[in-house]
Design a protein around this motif. Structure first.
Motif, PDB file in Angstrom:
ATOM      1  N   ALA A   1     -21.865 -24.514   0.209  1.00  0.00           N
ATOM      2  CA  ALA A   1     -21.452 -24.761   1.588  1.00  0.00           C
ATOM      3  C   ALA A   1     -21.219 -26.254   1.776  1.00  0.00           C
ATOM      4  O   ALA A   1     -21.670 -27.073   0.966  1.00  0.00           O
ATOM      5  N   LEU A   2     -20.508 -26.597   2.826  1.00  0.00           N
ATOM      6  CA  LEU A   2     -20.284 -28.008   3.157  1.00  0.00           C
ATOM      7  C   LEU A   2     -21.492 -28.501   3.935  1.00  0.00           C
ATOM      8  O   LEU A   2     -21.527 -28.477   5.159  1.00  0.00           O
ATOM      9  N   GLY A   3     -22.497 -28.937   3.236  1.00  0.00           N
ATOM     10  CA  GLY A   3     -23.749 -29.359   3.849  1.00  0.00           C
ATOM     11  C   GLY A   3     -24.888 -28.478   3.375  1.00  0.00           C
ATOM     12  O   GLY A   3     -24.687 -27.408   2.786  1.00  0.00           O
ATOM     13  N   GLU A   4     -26.106 -28.928   3.614  1.00  0.00           N
ATOM     14  CA  GLU A   4     -27.287 -28.196   3.181  1.00  0.00           C
ATOM     15  C   GLU A   4     -27.549 -27.010   4.093  1.00  0.00           C
ATOM     16  O   GLU A   4     -27.206 -27.013   5.263  1.00  0.00           O
ATOM     17  N   GLY A   5     -28.162 -25.994   3.525  1.00  0.00           N
ATOM     18  CA  GLY A   5     -28.520 -24.819   4.305  1.00  0.00           C
ATOM     19  C   GLY A   5     -29.137 -23.758   3.425  1.00  0.00           C
ATOM     20  O   GLY A   5     -28.870 -23.692   2.216  1.00  0.00           O
ATOM     21  N   GLU A   6     -29.968 -22.928   4.026  1.00  0.00           N
ATOM     22  CA  GLU A   6     -30.658 -21.888   3.273  1.00  0.00           C
ATOM     23  C   GLU A   6     -29.647 -20.939   2.629  1.00  0.00           C
ATOM     24  O   GLU A   6     -28.724 -20.454   3.271  1.00  0.00           O
ATOM     25  N   GLY A   7     -29.833 -20.692   1.339  1.00  0.00           N
ATOM     26  CA  GLY A   7     -28.970 -19.763   0.631  1.00  0.00           C
ATOM     27  C   GLY A   7     -27.768 -20.403  -0.028  1.00  0.00           C
ATOM     28  O   GLY A   7     -27.022 -19.726  -0.742  1.00  0.00           O
ATOM     29  N   PHE A   8     -27.525 -21.715   0.214  1.00  0.00           N
ATOM     30  CA  PHE A   8     -26.355 -22.402  -0.332  1.00  0.00           C
ATOM     31  C   PHE A   8     -26.749 -23.718  -0.991  1.00  0.00           C
ATOM     32  O   PHE A   8     -27.695 -24.373  -0.570  1.00  0.00           O
ATOM     33  N   ASP A   9     -25.971 -24.111  -1.988  1.00  0.00           N
ATOM     34  CA  ASP A   9     -26.038 -25.463  -2.518  1.00  0.00           C
ATOM     35  C   ASP A   9     -25.045 -26.327  -1.750  1.00  0.00           C
ATOM     36  O   ASP A   9     -23.991 -25.844  -1.319  1.00  0.00           O
ATOM     37  N   ASP A  10     -25.354 -27.596  -1.603  1.00  0.00           N
ATOM     38  CA  ASP A  10     -24.469 -28.527  -0.892  1.00  0.00           C
ATOM     39  C   ASP A  10     -23.334 -28.940  -1.830  1.00  0.00           C
ATOM     40  O   ASP A  10     -23.544 -29.653  -2.804  1.00  0.00           O
ATOM     41  N   PHE A  11     -22.132 -28.491  -1.522  1.00  0.00           N
ATOM     42  CA  PHE A  11     -20.989 -28.728  -2.377  1.00  0.00           C
ATOM     43  C   PHE A  11     -20.652 -30.213  -2.489  1.00  0.00           C
ATOM     44  O   PHE A  11     -20.400 -30.735  -3.573  1.00  0.00           O
ATOM     45  N   LEU A  12     -20.648 -30.927  -1.366  1.00  0.00           N
ATOM     46  CA  LEU A  12     -20.217 -32.319  -1.359  1.00  0.00           C
ATOM     47  C   LEU A  12     -21.173 -33.224  -2.140  1.00  0.00           C
ATOM     48  O   LEU A  12     -20.735 -34.103  -2.885  1.00  0.00           O
ATOM     49  N   SER A  13     -22.467 -33.016  -1.979  1.00  0.00           N
ATOM     50  CA  SER A  13     -23.414 -33.855  -2.713  1.00  0.00           C
ATOM     51  C   SER A  13     -23.371 -33.541  -4.210  1.00  0.00           C
ATOM     52  O   SER A  13     -23.467 -34.447  -5.049  1.00  0.00           O
ATOM     53  N   ALA A  14     -23.203 -32.271  -4.551  1.00  0.00           N
ATOM     54  CA  ALA A  14     -23.104 -31.903  -5.966  1.00  0.00           C
ATOM     55  C   ALA A  14     -21.813 -32.428  -6.580  1.00  0.00           C
ATOM     56  O   ALA A  14     -21.790 -32.854  -7.740  1.00  0.00           O
ATOM     57  N   LEU A  15     -20.739 -32.442  -5.789  1.00  0.00           N
ATOM     58  CA  LEU A  15     -19.446 -32.928  -6.258  1.00  0.00           C
ATOM     59  C   LEU A  15     -19.532 -34.392  -6.687  1.00  0.00           C
ATOM     60  O   LEU A  15     -18.993 -34.790  -7.724  1.00  0.00           O
ATOM     61  N   ALA A  16     -20.212 -35.189  -5.891  1.00  0.00           N
ATOM     62  CA  ALA A  16     -20.277 -36.633  -6.134  1.00  0.00           C
ATOM     63  C   ALA A  16     -20.982 -36.972  -7.446  1.00  0.00           C
ATOM     64  O   ALA A  16     -20.792 -38.075  -7.983  1.00  0.00           O
ATOM     65  N   ARG A  17     -21.769 -36.048  -7.975  1.00  0.00           N
ATOM     66  CA  ARG A  17     -22.527 -36.333  -9.193  1.00  0.00           C
ATOM     67  C   ARG A  17     -21.798 -35.913 -10.476  1.00  0.00           C
ATOM     68  O   ARG A  17     -22.325 -36.083 -11.572  1.00  0.00           O
ATOM     69  N   GLN A  18     -20.584 -35.397 -10.347  1.00  0.00           N
ATOM     70  CA  GLN A  18     -19.866 -34.865 -11.507  1.00  0.00           C
ATOM     71  C   GLN A  18     -18.985 -35.927 -12.172  1.00  0.00           C
ATOM     72  O   GLN A  18     -18.495 -36.852 -11.523  1.00  0.00           O
ATOM     73  N   PRO A  19     -18.753 -35.794 -13.472  1.00  0.00           N
ATOM     74  CA  PRO A  19     -17.851 -36.727 -14.169  1.00  0.00           C
ATOM     75  C   PRO A  19     -16.419 -36.583 -13.678  1.00  0.00           C
ATOM     76  O   PRO A  19     -16.009 -35.514 -13.222  1.00  0.00           O
TER      77      PRO A  19
END
Length: 545
Positions: A163-181
């Motif tokens: 999901a776009l942001g934190e929330g129960e049942g979802f991973d935060d897409f934007l924060s995870a995106l920033a950590r990728q090569p």
């Protein structure tokens, strides 16, 4: 330097600027992400690709370099979380800028992307997830999206949820995106691999999945160039939720193929004043919208804003009324260029500066397809004679831009495409210059607010009420909506007819459906006629108007 799109599409013109010859030229492993976006990121890395705002004042600007880098990061994220070529990802992102990043990432990995409207119900979402065997979902948090997507994903057994942001049942897409090569090794794909699955309403069952391949993005060149006048330096605005196929043709593939900048405004309820201010401030050069949107803009007053930079006004999605076209012309000084398209085939005909226009016509047949009018007697109709719009295979090959087929529905595929002809189900005439005059659909599909609605979906939902013995949904002309949903109900015995039951039935349906599917009118009848095959005769209550 030759225009970028000529790497893949070759055209020859006559002295009047009309196309005389054209052809595609792409490699066996063509992939829009690797072969259009990544090269543009190397050629013009700092060139603006998108200016995005939403109705809360948030803003994001993306260059072609950003598109390449972010889509690589998104692809790395999905791959590291287990997504593999051929698997399915579903998005409900409204018109958030991340949709374009997720779509490009999916294309690069060879995933099948299923974009859907963010206000679909849990039941509607679960049907799509189960039917397409979705493995990953990505949702926004506006409206009921996250809650319904989570419930549907749990019901359908979808293991990967962002999901776009934190929330129960979802991973935060934007924060995870920033950590990728930022570098991505090319995944081998073919031009005929599937990449997009759009669910579109039909009238003989639940929504069907329309499947497009890797070369489908190139076919969107024709609308971008010849209807929307997109070019290097253009700043193009179009309406439409990313869940609908129209986005592919009006604010994605063709526009970037021509190095245009997309102006994207993200909203819940369309805010005409904010959009007009956005168009004025960003010096838009073109706009593509539904008649419903233009009506709202003219009610505010398009002449109250500085829109002098806009030189191209395009319209589609539903029938344009002459009175609205006249008001737009009075307020802007420009005509509206109309078009005719299908989810299965994209844009088929359009009016434009280059193609010309004629009053009452939906536009001139584009050279991308060999189009004929098939008369009732099985012959191709000449000018002025009514028949079904069909697309022909030239050289025995399915033309670029036409769907691969309906998702796992061989019966429908055989009925609509026999290897030589694709049946659109639409009635029209054509004139001696190739302009189409649309007459309507065979199957009575409802177009309201620019959306396609299946009568069968309405009927199945309303028939669950015990007071409904039988019902039939139709589209009724409406000046504001294009068509409104009207339902004729044959009541079950023992129920008193009147305003109370009418209100109860409308609430029973409307409280549990997406807004554009709401019943706007309901009438009680004693009988519903059917044809010899047992199908409802949808024209039985049609008035002369």
């Amino acid at each position: 330097m030759a225009e970028f799109y000529t790497r893949y599409i070759h055209e020859t013109f006559d002295e009047g600027g009309q196309i005389t010859r054209w052809s595609y030229d792409y490699p066996e492993n063509f992939n829009y992400g690797y072969d259009v976006i990544d090269p543009l990121a190397r050629l013009v890395p700092d060139k603006p690709a998108m200016v995005w705002e939403n109705d809360r004042g948030e803003r994001k600007e993306l260059t072609f370099g950003d598109l390449s880098r972010l889509s690589n990061q998104a692809a790395n994220l999905l791959r590291r979380r287990g997504m593999e070529k051929g698997e399915v990802i579903l998005t409900t992102l409204r018109t958030h800028w991340t949709y374009w990043i997720a779509a490009l990432a999916a294309h690069k990995l060879g995933l099948i992307l299923v974009p859907v409207y963010y206000r679909l119900t849990q039941k509607e979402l679960a049907y799509r997830m189960q039917t397409a065997r979705v493995k990953c979902v990505l949702t926004c948090r506006e409206g009921p999206a996250a809650e319904n997507v989570l419930a549907a994903a749990q019901e359908a057994g979808v293991p990967l949820r962002f999901a776009l942001g934190e929330g129960e049942g979802f991973d935060d897409f934007l924060s995870a995106l920033a950590r990728q090569p930022e570098e991505l090794p090319r995944v081998e794909t073919r031009w005929d691999d599937p990449i997009l699955l759009y669910f579109t309403s039909g009238t003989t069952g639940l929504p069907k999945g329309v499947l497009h391949n890797q070369v489908f993005p190139l076919a969107n060149h024709w609308g971008a160039r010849y209807m929307q006048d997109t070019h290097d330096g253009s700043r193009h605005f179009a309406t439409g939720d990313t869940g609908w196929e129209v986005v592919s043709g009006t604010k994605f593939y063709g526009q970037w193929l021509h190095l245009g900048t997309l102006l994207v405004y993200d909203y819940d309820r369309f805010p005409p004043e904010k959009v007009l201010a956005f168009l004025s401030r960003e010096r838009a050069t073109g706009i593509m919208a539904q008649p419903t949107v233009y009506r709202m803009l003219t009610q505010v007053g398009m002449d109250r804003y500085d829109l002098s930079s806009i030189t191209n006004y395009a319209v589609g999605g539903e029938k344009l009324s002459p009175d609205l076209a006249q008001v737009v012309r009075e307020q802007t000084g420009h005509v509206l260029y109309e078009g005719y398209a299908q989810s299965e085939a994209g844009l088929i005909a359009s009016a434009s500066k280059v193609m010309g226009r004629k009053e009452g016509s939906v536009g001139k047949i584009l050279p991308k397809y060999h189009v004929e009018i098939l008369a009732d007697d099985g012959t191709f109709a000449g000018p002025g004679r009514e028949g079904e719009i069909v697309l022909l295979a030239d050289g025995g090959r399915r033309p670029e831009g036409l769907m691969m087929g309906y998702w796992e529905d061989e019966e429908a595929n055989r009925r609509l495409w026999d290897g030589d002809l694709f049946h659109t189900g639409d009635l029209a005439t054509r004139d001696e210059d190739g302009f189409l005059y649309y007459r309507g659909r065979f199957d009575g599909i409802i177009k309201t607010k620019g959306y396609r609605v299946s009568p069968v979906e309405i009927e199945e939902a309303l028939s669950l009420h015990p007071a409904v013995e039988e019902c039939m949904a139709v589209g009724e002309p409406d000046p504001g909506l294009g068509q409104r949903v009207k339902v004729y109900v044959k009541p079950a015995p023992g129920y008193p007819l009147g305003p109370a039951l009418e209100a109860e039935l409308m609430a029973f349906h409307n409280d549990h459906c997406a807004g554009f599917k709401k019943i706007r009118a309901l009438a009680f009848v004693s009988h519903l006629a059917r044809n010899q095959n047992g199908k409802l005769i949808r024209s039985q209550f049609r008035t002369k108007d």
